[in-house]
Motif scaffolding. Structure first.
Motif, PDB file in Angstrom:
ATOM      1  N   VAL A   7       8.911   1.620   7.118  1.00 18.87           N
ATOM      2  CA  VAL A   7       9.793   2.100   6.285  1.00 18.87           C
ATOM      3  C   VAL A   7       9.931   1.893   4.719  1.00 18.87           C
ATOM      4  O   VAL A   7       9.614   2.383   3.921  1.00 18.87           O
ATOM      5  N   ILE A   8       9.819   0.115   4.377  1.00 19.25           N
ATOM      6  CA  ILE A   8      10.301  -0.062   3.635  1.00 19.25           C
ATOM      7  C   ILE A   8       9.105   0.269   2.397  1.00 19.25           C
ATOM      8  O   ILE A   8       9.461   0.916   1.358  1.00 19.25           O
ATOM      9  N   PHE A   9       7.933   0.173   3.002  1.00 21.18           N
ATOM     10  CA  PHE A   9       6.773   0.292   2.020  1.00 21.18           C
ATOM     11  C   PHE A   9       6.930   1.121   1.331  1.00 21.18           C
ATOM     12  O   PHE A   9       6.668   1.812   0.303  1.00 21.18           O
ATOM     13  N   ILE A  10       7.244   2.549   2.023  1.00 23.56           N
ATOM     14  CA  ILE A  10       6.801   4.047   1.456  1.00 23.56           C
ATOM     15  C   ILE A  10       8.918   4.855   0.685  1.00 23.56           C
ATOM     16  O   ILE A  10       8.401   6.072   0.657  1.00 23.56           O
ATOM     17  N   VAL A  11       9.278   3.717   0.376  1.00 23.49           N
ATOM     18  CA  VAL A  11      10.120   4.495   0.172  1.00 23.49           C
ATOM     19  C   VAL A  11      10.133   4.401  -1.205  1.00 23.49           C
ATOM     20  O   VAL A  11      10.674   5.657  -1.566  1.00 23.49           O
ATOM     21  N   PRO A  12       9.757   3.938  -2.297  1.00 25.03           N
ATOM     22  CA  PRO A  12       9.429   4.822  -3.387  1.00 25.03           C
ATOM     23  C   PRO A  12       8.795   6.014  -3.468  1.00 25.03           C
ATOM     24  O   PRO A  12       9.151   6.603  -4.407  1.00 25.03           O
ATOM     25  N   MET A  13       8.120   6.264  -2.733  1.00 21.98           N
ATOM     26  CA  MET A  13       7.414   7.863  -2.744  1.00 21.98           C
ATOM     27  C   MET A  13       8.863   8.875  -2.921  1.00 21.98           C
ATOM     28  O   MET A  13       8.215   9.926  -3.568  1.00 21.98           O
ATOM     29  N   PHE A  14      10.136   8.679  -2.217  1.00 17.92           N
ATOM     30  CA  PHE A  14      11.149   9.558  -2.196  1.00 17.92           C
ATOM     31  C   PHE A  14      11.649   9.871  -4.139  1.00 17.92           C
ATOM     32  O   PHE A  14      12.088  10.600  -3.607  1.00 17.92           O
ATOM     33  N   PHE A  15      10.665   9.089  -4.742  1.00 15.26           N
ATOM     34  CA  PHE A  15      12.158   8.535  -5.488  1.00 15.26           C
ATOM     35  C   PHE A  15      11.145   9.970  -6.634  1.00 15.26           C
ATOM     36  O   PHE A  15       9.687   9.400  -7.100  1.00 15.26           O
ATOM     37  N   PRO A  16      12.136  10.761  -7.172  1.00 13.76           N
ATOM     38  CA  PRO A  16      10.694  11.257  -8.325  1.00 13.76           C
ATOM     39  C   PRO A  16      11.292  10.970  -9.639  1.00 13.76           C
ATOM     40  O   PRO A  16      11.790   9.347  -9.987  1.00 13.76           O
ATOM     41  N   PRO A  17      10.265  10.578 -10.201  1.00 16.32           N
ATOM     42  CA  PRO A  17       9.375  10.267 -11.126  1.00 16.32           C
ATOM     43  C   PRO A  17      10.413   9.946 -12.744  1.00 16.32           C
ATOM     44  O   PRO A  17      10.765   8.807 -12.991  1.00 16.32           O
ATOM     45  N   ILE A  18      11.591  11.055 -13.093  1.00 18.06           N
ATOM     46  CA  ILE A  18      12.349  10.650 -13.466  1.00 18.06           C
ATOM     47  C   ILE A  18      14.163  10.281 -13.552  1.00 18.06           C
ATOM     48  O   ILE A  18      13.909   8.649 -13.617  1.00 18.06           O
ATOM     49  N   VAL A  19      13.444   9.755 -12.494  1.00 16.51           N
ATOM     50  CA  VAL A  19      14.723   8.403 -11.023  1.00 16.51           C
ATOM     51  C   VAL A  19      13.927   7.608 -11.607  1.00 16.51           C
ATOM     52  O   VAL A  19      14.970   6.405 -11.806  1.00 16.51           O
ATOM     53  N   MET A  20      12.785   7.547 -11.254  1.00 15.36           N
ATOM     54  CA  MET A  20      12.090   5.897 -11.010  1.00 15.36           C
ATOM     55  C   MET A  20      12.468   5.864 -12.576  1.00 15.36           C
ATOM     56  O   MET A  20      12.436   4.928 -12.322  1.00 15.36           O
TER      57      MET A  20
END
Length: 274
Positions: A84-97
């Protein structure tokens, strides 16, 4: 039609002198905008920087994604939460990232330089120096899109025949040899698909650049699509901006054509074998 009509409209615009900063009306200049691009140092520099910010992160995404997929593929206790931790960054929109990493790379706000200082390293002014700003964008892109590569590789690994690994173990192959001679060859087609998708999504890095650096400092992180944005929405040179983005898309298509052809030939050979 939803794709073709805007494309035709963009091509038409790219052959005009349309500029909202000019008092004269638009006229057809045909390929004049494209010819001007060949002598535009800013455009040529943006192509180089686009290449760095597309292929630089891609290399690290492939390496880290493969390593994480190997870890996820192991049947170890407690890995469920790690997946779950590994895939968390996928849920961030690029602008939030971009906003998150801008905070982390701003020395006045602590972040990365705070932890570097804790181990005796004097961190740079990340977003104020051309070389470190480029590095910061690469780090943000690697963090944000490595999970996609990981999931693609992990999903592919779940379909690999187990008997191949059993045969390799019976033949005395070590774990690293199984990875080298069984896993990597089987991942070839998936890796090509990942590369194609990541290059196609090279335009998606625009929001990160817009938030973190605005193409600076001194244009060191200005990609071609960002230059097109500046030309169209700040300089108001709509015709020229259309020529910039269409030229960039043509270059991407030319780069992707061999990989796409490879995938199509592989699909045809699989169909003939079936």
């Amino acid at each position: 039609m939803l794709t073709i009509l805007p494309l035709i409209f963009s091509i038409t615009l790219s052959m005009t002198s349309l500029s909202y900063s000019s008092l004269s009306g638009p006229r057809f200049v045909w390929f004049e905008n494209y010819v001007d691009l060949l002598s535009d140092d800013r455009f040529l520099r943006s192509l180089w920087q686009s290449g760095i910010l597309i292929f630089g992160p891609l290399v690290f995404q492939l390496i880290f994604g493969f390593c994480l997929a190997l870890v996820m593929n192991e049947r170890l206790p407690g890995l469920g939460w790690l997946r779950v931790i590994f895939i968390v960054p996928m849920f961030f929109p690029p602008i939030v990232m971009g906003l998150m990493w801008k905070v982390l790379f701003t020395p006045q706000l602590g972040g990365i330089n705070h932890y570097l200082g804790a181990i005796g390293i004097d961190g740079p002014q990340w977003l104020s120096n051309p070389s470190s700003a480029l590095t910061a964008i690469v780090i943000a892109a690697v963090w944000g899109w490595t999970p996609f590569v990981t999931i693609m590789f992990y999903t592919a690994m779940q379909t690999f025949p187990k008997d191949l690994y059993e045969a390799a173990r019976i033949d005395g192959a070590t774990w690293s040899e199984q990875i080298r001679f069984v896993t990597l060859p089987l991942l070839r087609d998936t890796a090509v698909v990942v590369i194609v998708f990541r290059i196609m999504e090279g335009l998606a890095i625009f929001p990160i650049i817009y938030v973190m650096t605005n193409g600076g400092p001194a244009g060191s992180t200005e990609t071609t699509n960002y230059y097109a944005f500046i030309s169209g929405f700040e300089f108001l040179q709509v015709g020229y901006a259309s020529a910039i983005i269409l030229s960039f898309l043509a270059i991407l298509v030319a780069i992707l054509a061999p990989s796409t052809g490879f995938l199509l030939r592989g699909a045809e050979s699989d169909g003939d074998a079936a």
